[in-house]
Design a protein around this motif. Structure first.
Motif, PDB file in Angstrom:
ATOM      1  N   PRO A   1      13.270  -5.214  58.504  1.00  0.00           N
ATOM      2  CA  PRO A   1      13.436  -5.421  57.061  1.00  0.00           C
ATOM      3  C   PRO A   1      13.033  -4.182  56.276  1.00  0.00           C
ATOM      4  O   PRO A   1      12.054  -3.510  56.608  1.00  0.00           O
TER       5      PRO A   1
ATOM      6  N   SER B   1      23.785  -9.323  47.942  1.00  0.00           N
ATOM      7  CA  SER B   1      23.142  -8.479  46.941  1.00  0.00           C
ATOM      8  C   SER B   1      24.163  -8.135  45.864  1.00  0.00           C
ATOM      9  O   SER B   1      25.374  -8.231  46.082  1.00  0.00           O
TER      10      SER B   1
ATOM     11  N   VAL C   1      18.025 -10.179  58.474  1.00  0.00           N
ATOM     12  CA  VAL C   1      17.218  -9.808  57.317  1.00  0.00           C
ATOM     13  C   VAL C   1      17.975 -10.190  56.051  1.00  0.00           C
ATOM     14  O   VAL C   1      19.205 -10.275  56.045  1.00  0.00           O
ATOM     15  N   VAL C   2      17.230 -10.425  54.980  1.00  0.00           N
ATOM     16  CA  VAL C   2      17.824 -10.851  53.721  1.00  0.00           C
ATOM     17  C   VAL C   2      17.032 -10.260  52.563  1.00  0.00           C
ATOM     18  O   VAL C   2      15.809 -10.118  52.637  1.00  0.00           O
ATOM     19  N   ASP C   3      17.728  -9.898  51.510  1.00  0.00           N
ATOM     20  CA  ASP C   3      17.092  -9.542  50.247  1.00  0.00           C
ATOM     21  C   ASP C   3      16.389 -10.794  49.726  1.00  0.00           C
ATOM     22  O   ASP C   3      17.014 -11.847  49.549  1.00  0.00           O
ATOM     23  N   GLU C   4      15.091 -10.683  49.481  1.00  0.00           N
ATOM     24  CA  GLU C   4      14.308 -11.859  49.089  1.00  0.00           C
ATOM     25  C   GLU C   4      14.848 -12.523  47.829  1.00  0.00           C
ATOM     26  O   GLU C   4      14.676 -13.728  47.627  1.00  0.00           O
TER      27      GLU C   4
ATOM     28  N   GLN D   1      13.044  -6.890  51.485  1.00  0.00           N
ATOM     29  CA  GLN D   1      13.749  -7.743  52.425  1.00  0.00           C
ATOM     30  C   GLN D   1      12.771  -8.581  53.251  1.00  0.00           C
ATOM     31  O   GLN D   1      11.603  -8.220  53.414  1.00  0.00           O
TER      32      GLN D   1
END
Length: 318
Positions: free
Chosen positions: A20, A77, A112-115, A24
């Protein structure tokens, strides 16, 4: 499971655990629902994916380190700066990036991800039953809102999205008219189980004029058929990311202030609204479960129209 090129089966392989970056989260994937958009990517209909690519954008998992359960949708995003973002239309962002297309998705053990672009999930749903809410549910919900408040709603195609949106529409007091492939008695029976007042083939006319219709099947020929079934002032919503060409049709089908419009992606407020509403309905997702290594079989079954409700990959193996 990795896509190396269009029109090739996914390849099972070992990948390094993703790292991350700033803002992330590293997520351990438990389940990922299979979407028709995944098929469009595999089949080359959407022609600019990141390659090699891990598909999947209806992801349920837990954040590594704090065990929060999150849902990861298609919208990965946005730039936050373009005129669409500034006007509350982030689903149209010029520089949006999408999970399982520009960004590796959920056909894997970790992602993984953008929070900022993931959602807390209702406690009422297991991982497998929550996964279809994250695209089938969200796009269906956005489509329903764009269709307007009319009572008589037509649904063309009765797969993952339609079986969810039918429940929301009935909760709102609407009457549902369902159109399937001609002769699809199983699909029509499923629709009646979920409260459809009429079912028939896509080549049939309903017994009443419709106030709105949502087309989930990626078939352009359905647009003039749906227009023909509409009352004056009605709306046809095309819910898919891709559709075959719409044939020419006489202006009289559009006249009377009828509208044809598309749905593009989702905005985060769609997710927040729908995920709060789903347990109130309550929406019940019907799922067919496949282990991760059978992702190609799940895609093939979806391509054939041989899934009742939603196909979901069980990634956790629990």
């Amino acid at each position: 499971m990795v896509l190396d090129r269009a029109r090739a089966p996914l390849r099972q392989t070992e990948l390094p655990q993703p790292e991350p970056g700033p803002g992330q989260l590293l997520v351990r994937v438990h389940a990922c629902a299979v979407c028709r958009t995944d098929l469009h990517i595999v089949d080359g209909d959407l022609s600019e994916p990141k390659l090699p690519l891990v598909l999947g954008h209806q992801i349920v998992g837990t954040v590594v380190g704090d065990e929060r359960r999150v849902g990861i949708p298609w919208l990965g995003s946005t730039d936050g700066e373009c005129r669409f973002c500034r006007s509350g239309r982030e689903n149209l962002c010029d520089r949006a990036r999408f999970t399982g297309y520009d960004l590796d998705g959920g056909y894997a053990e970790y992602t993984v991800v953008d929070e900022r672009f993931c959602f807390p999930l209702p406690h009422d749903y297991s991982d497998l039953h929550a996964a279809p809410l994250l695209c089938a549910g969200l796009i269906g919900y956005r489509s329903l809102r764009l269709a307007g408040p009319g009572e008589r709603l037509g649904l063309y195609g009765f797969g993952s999205s339609a079986h969810i949106v039918a429940q929301v529409a009935r909760h709102e007091g609407r009457r549902i008219f369902v159109f399937t492939r001609p002769g699809d008695e199983a699909g029509q029976g499923f629709a009646r189980e979920l409260g459809a007042v009429w079912t028939g083939g896509s080549d049939e006319m309903p017994p009443e004029e419709l106030d709105a219709a949502i087309i989930f099947a990626p078939v352009g020929e359905l647009v003039p058929l749906a227009l023909r079934a509409l009352a004056k002032g009605g709306t046809v919503v095309c819910a898919g990311i891709r559709m075959t060409d719409i044939p020419a049709f006489p202006y009289e089908l559009l006249w009377g202030e009828r509208v044809v419009r598309s749905v593009a992606n989702l905005a985060r407020h769609d997710g927040e609204e729908f995920l709060a509403l789903a347990p109130q309905v309550p929406v019940r997702t019907e799922v067919e479960v496949f282990p991760l290594e059978q992702a190609n079989e799940a895609l093939d079954r979806l391509r054939r129209g041989d899934i009742r409700g939603s196909a979901v990959l069980d990634v956790s193996g629990r």
